[in-house]
Write an enzyme that holds these catalytic residues in place. Structure first.
Site, PDB file in Angstrom:
ATOM      1  N   GLY A   8      -7.179   2.558   6.805  1.00 49.45           N
ATOM      2  CA  GLY A   8      -5.798   2.737   7.248  1.00 49.45           C
ATOM      3  C   GLY A   8      -5.722   3.231   8.679  1.00 49.45           C
ATOM      4  N   TYR A   9      -5.034   4.335   8.885  1.00 49.84           N
ATOM      5  CA  TYR A   9      -4.857   4.911  10.221  1.00 49.84           C
ATOM      6  C   TYR A   9      -6.214   5.211  10.856  1.00 49.84           C
ATOM      7  CZ  TYR A   9      -2.470   7.839  13.755  1.00 49.84           C
ATOM      8  OH  TYR A   9      -1.988   8.374  14.912  1.00 49.84           O
ATOM      9  N   ASN A  10      -7.161   5.653  10.030  1.00 49.12           N
ATOM     10  CA  ASN A  10      -8.505   5.955  10.519  1.00 49.12           C
ATOM     11  C   ASN A  10      -9.130   4.760  11.224  1.00 49.12           C
ATOM     12  OD1 ASN A  10     -11.239   7.454  10.424  1.00 49.12           O
ATOM     13  ND2 ASN A  10     -11.666   5.608   9.258  1.00 49.12           N
ATOM     14  N   LEU A  11      -8.967   3.571  10.657  1.00 50.88           N
ATOM     15  CA  LEU A  11      -9.521   2.356  11.262  1.00 50.88           C
ATOM     16  C   LEU A  11      -8.839   2.066  12.592  1.00 50.88           C
ATOM     17  CD1 LEU A  11     -11.390  -0.121  10.998  1.00 50.88           C
ATOM     18  CD2 LEU A  11      -9.555  -1.255   9.726  1.00 50.88           C
ATOM     19  N   SER A  12      -7.517   2.222  12.632  1.00 48.96           N
ATOM     20  CA  SER A  12      -6.769   1.984  13.876  1.00 48.96           C
ATOM     21  C   SER A  12      -7.166   2.968  14.971  1.00 48.96           C
ATOM     22  CB  SER A  12      -5.266   2.107  13.615  1.00 48.96           C
ATOM     23  OG  SER A  12      -4.828   1.157  12.667  1.00 48.96           O
TER      24      SER A  12
ATOM     25  N   ARG B 275       2.832  15.528  25.228  1.00 48.96           N
ATOM     26  CA  ARG B 275       1.851  16.598  25.357  1.00 48.96           C
ATOM     27  C   ARG B 275       0.710  16.430  24.364  1.00 48.96           C
ATOM     28  NH1 ARG B 275       2.929  19.528  30.077  1.00 48.96           N
ATOM     29  NH2 ARG B 275       5.161  19.966  30.200  1.00 48.96           N
TER      30      ARG B 275
ATOM     31  N   ASN C 265      -4.876   8.708   1.017  1.00 49.07           N
ATOM     32  CA  ASN C 265      -5.377   8.074   2.239  1.00 49.07           C
ATOM     33  C   ASN C 265      -5.844   9.090   3.273  1.00 49.07           C
ATOM     34  OD1 ASN C 265      -5.299   5.373   1.712  1.00 49.07           O
ATOM     35  ND2 ASN C 265      -3.666   4.888   3.153  1.00 49.07           N
TER      36      ASN C 265
ATOM     37  N   ASP D  98       0.819  -1.207   0.000  1.00 50.51           N
ATOM     38  CA  ASP D  98       0.000   0.000   0.000  1.00 50.51           C
ATOM     39  C   ASP D  98       0.855   1.261   0.000  1.00 50.51           C
ATOM     40  OD1 ASP D  98      -2.273  -1.468  -0.112  1.00 50.51           O
ATOM     41  OD2 ASP D  98      -3.001  -0.976   1.895  1.00 50.51           O
TER      42      ASP D  98
END
Length: 279
Positions: A178-182, A147, A136, A63
């Site tokens: 992708g990151y959104n799912l995680s 922080r 993506n 990917d």
């Protein structure tokens, strides 16, 4: 679709160290009487420049390789198909054992082209404006590991929310897996046209993902959270193009005029693919 006569094989040398699979693909294309050129991607700075008049690009890697090709060819009308040489790949269409069958179908024009929406992001700071596309996601995150950062979000010029979190990500339907799912965001059908906003580890439990329309313009500003703390952040486009942010810097996000033309060989829908990839 039209028959492909000229191929560009774009290979990630990290995934194909000895160029075994890309060389094999090149040789098979030439045996079949078509033209083939090879582009080996592996520069440390992650930058590639590419000039080609190919009918199709075969991206060999994973990917990440597909994302790199999408950036290089974002303003060109060339369809792309991916060969997965890694682990889980949502964008790659075929595996190693299917390379020759894939080439045969491309030569015959036996495929469909699916257009994928991209995001356009403009970083606005004291130096001016810098614009990039993302297939993506566009991620705005803290620079300090210890922080939270504070961000204001305006939608079409009106204040929508102020969020304290590790960051916020804005995903396309393609990037929703992708990151959104995680980060706990929703999975979206790739053919949709919308923008998913998902807070990353928000301070408030009430902060959840929000889906915005394709006609919306979003603007995020980095705020001063504490005077005695590091308030700096960074913005990343598909994890590649990164820019530092300081208090007052903004990122404007909307749907890009560019799209990725992704070749599909079968009729498997997103739900079948998710079941196969995620189990």
């Amino acid at each position: 679709m039209k028959r492909c006569k000229k191929f560009l094989v774009f290979v990630n040398q990290i995934k194909d160290k000895d160029l075994r699979w890309s060389t094999s693909a090149m040789e098979y294309i030439q045996i079949k009487g078509a033209e083939a050129e090879l582009h080996v991607s592996g520069r440390e700075d992650g930058q590639d420049t590419l000039v080609t008049d190919a009918d199709v690009v075969i991206a060999m890697g994973g990917d990440g390789t597909m994302l790199r090709v999408a950036h290089v060819l974002s303003n060109k009308d060339i369809p792309i198909i991916g060969v997965n040489l890694g682990t889980v790949g949502f964008l790659t269409e075929v595996i190693r054992s299917e390379i020759e069958a894939m080439i045969d179908r491309l030569l015959l024009g036996d495929f469909q082209v699916e257009e994928r929406m991209m995001l356009s992001g403009t970083v606005i700071d004291e130096s001016g404006e810098k614009e990039h596309d993302a297939l993506n996601d566009i991620v705005i995150a803290r620079e300090s590991a210890l922080r939270l950062i504070a961000l204001s979000l305006r939608v079409n010029g009106k204040l929508f929310d102020t969020i304290e979190a590790d960051g916020i990500l804005f995903a396309t339907p393609t990037g929703s897996t992708g990151y959104n799912l995680s980060a706990g965001g929703p999975i979206v059908v790739p053919s949709a046209r919308l923008i998913v906003m998902t807070p990353i580890s928000p301070y408030s439990l009430s902060k959840r993902s929000v889906v915005f329309g394709a006609d919306d313009t979003l603007e995020i500003e980095l705020l001063e959270k504490r005077k005695d703390a590091d308030n700096n952040g960074l913005v990343a486009f598909d994890g590649a193009e990164n820019y530092h942010m300081k208090v007052g810097d903004r990122v404007r996000i909307s749907v890009s005029d560019n799209t990725l033309k992704l070749i599909k060989l079968d009729d498997a829908n997103v739900y079948e693919i998710l079941k196969k990839k995620l189990g």
